[in-house]
Design an enzyme around this catalytic site. Structure first.
Site, short mmCIF file in Angstrom:
data_model
loop_
_atom_site.label_atom_id
_atom_site.label_comp_id
_atom_site.label_asym_id
_atom_site.label_seq_id
_atom_site.Cartn_x
_atom_site.Cartn_y
_atom_site.Cartn_z
N HIS A 1 4.45 -2.56 -19.73
CA HIS A 1 4.98 -1.69 -18.69
C HIS A 1 5.65 -2.55 -17.63
O HIS A 1 5.11 -3.58 -17.24
CB HIS A 1 3.84 -0.90 -18.00
CG HIS A 1 3.56 0.39 -18.65
ND1 HIS A 1 2.38 0.66 -19.29
CD2 HIS A 1 4.30 1.51 -18.74
CE1 HIS A 1 2.40 1.89 -19.75
NE2 HIS A 1 3.57 2.43 -19.44
N TYR B 1 2.74 3.50 -28.26
CA TYR B 1 2.01 2.26 -28.53
C TYR B 1 0.97 2.47 -29.63
O TYR B 1 0.87 1.68 -30.56
CB TYR B 1 1.36 1.76 -27.24
CG TYR B 1 0.79 0.37 -27.31
CD1 TYR B 1 1.35 -0.62 -28.12
CD2 TYR B 1 -0.31 0.02 -26.55
CE1 TYR B 1 0.84 -1.90 -28.17
CE2 TYR B 1 -0.83 -1.27 -26.59
CZ TYR B 1 -0.26 -2.22 -27.40
OH TYR B 1 -0.77 -3.48 -27.44
N LEU C 1 3.80 9.54 -23.24
CA LEU C 1 4.71 8.93 -24.22
C LEU C 1 4.44 7.46 -24.46
O LEU C 1 4.53 6.99 -25.59
CB LEU C 1 6.16 9.14 -23.78
CG LEU C 1 6.62 10.60 -23.77
CD1 LEU C 1 8.03 10.70 -23.21
CD2 LEU C 1 6.56 11.22 -25.15
N CYS C 2 4.11 6.69 -23.41
CA CYS C 2 3.89 5.25 -23.58
C CYS C 2 2.69 5.00 -24.50
O CYS C 2 2.79 4.24 -25.47
CB CYS C 2 3.66 4.58 -22.23
SG CYS C 2 5.11 4.63 -21.16
N ASP C 3 1.57 5.62 -24.21
CA ASP C 3 0.37 5.42 -25.01
C ASP C 3 0.57 5.97 -26.43
O ASP C 3 0.15 5.36 -27.41
CB ASP C 3 -0.83 6.09 -24.34
CG ASP C 3 -2.16 5.41 -24.63
OD1 ASP C 3 -2.19 4.41 -25.38
OD2 ASP C 3 -3.18 5.87 -24.09
#
Length: 132
Positions: free
Chosen positions: A91, A76, A71-73
């Site tokens: 992060h 982003y 989800l983070c990548d």
């Protein structure tokens, strides 16, 4: 899980194979079909990291080139794609592991201020070159 405050330099388009909390994963395993493999932030994260590290905040700030194909990548990359590189992702470790809320708050405030300063300086150089 982050153990330092980590500035992400870029987002990646392909390689998403894990299911999110709603059990979703893009069938194409990418964020944007036909999009570039990697998009760098226009913010010089190396400069931001160096500048924040000299402030003596008792918080370790590091750089990463991989936010992890989850989800983070995904978030982003999508943000970088939509904004043409004018995005940032940081992060942070969980509260108390190892930093307090106050420490993280001071570090994040300094990071945002340095990002804005670095952006302002880089845009000033670009505008200066166009004026001649």
């Amino acid at each position: 899980m982050a153990t330092t405050v980590t500035l992400e330099k870029c987002g990646h388009n392909v390689g998403y194979k894990g299911l999110d909390n709603c059990r979703f994963c893009p069938g194409s395993q990418c964020c944007v079909e036909g999009g570039p493999e990697c998009i760098d932030s226009i913010i010089d994260m190396d400069a931001v990291c160096k500048r924040v590290s000299t402030l003596g905040l008792d918080v370790t700030v590091t750089i990463s080139k991989d936010a992890g194909r989850y989800l983070c990548d995904f978030t982003y990359y999508t943000s970088l794609y939509q904004s043409r590189g004018r995005s940032a992702f940081v992060h942070v470790p969980p509260l108390g592991k190892p930093y307090t809320a106050e420490q993280l708050g001071r570090a994040l405030q300094a990071i945002v201020e340095e990002m804005l300063d670095v952006l302002e300086q880089s845009e000033g150089k670009i505008n200066c070159q166009h004026e001649h």
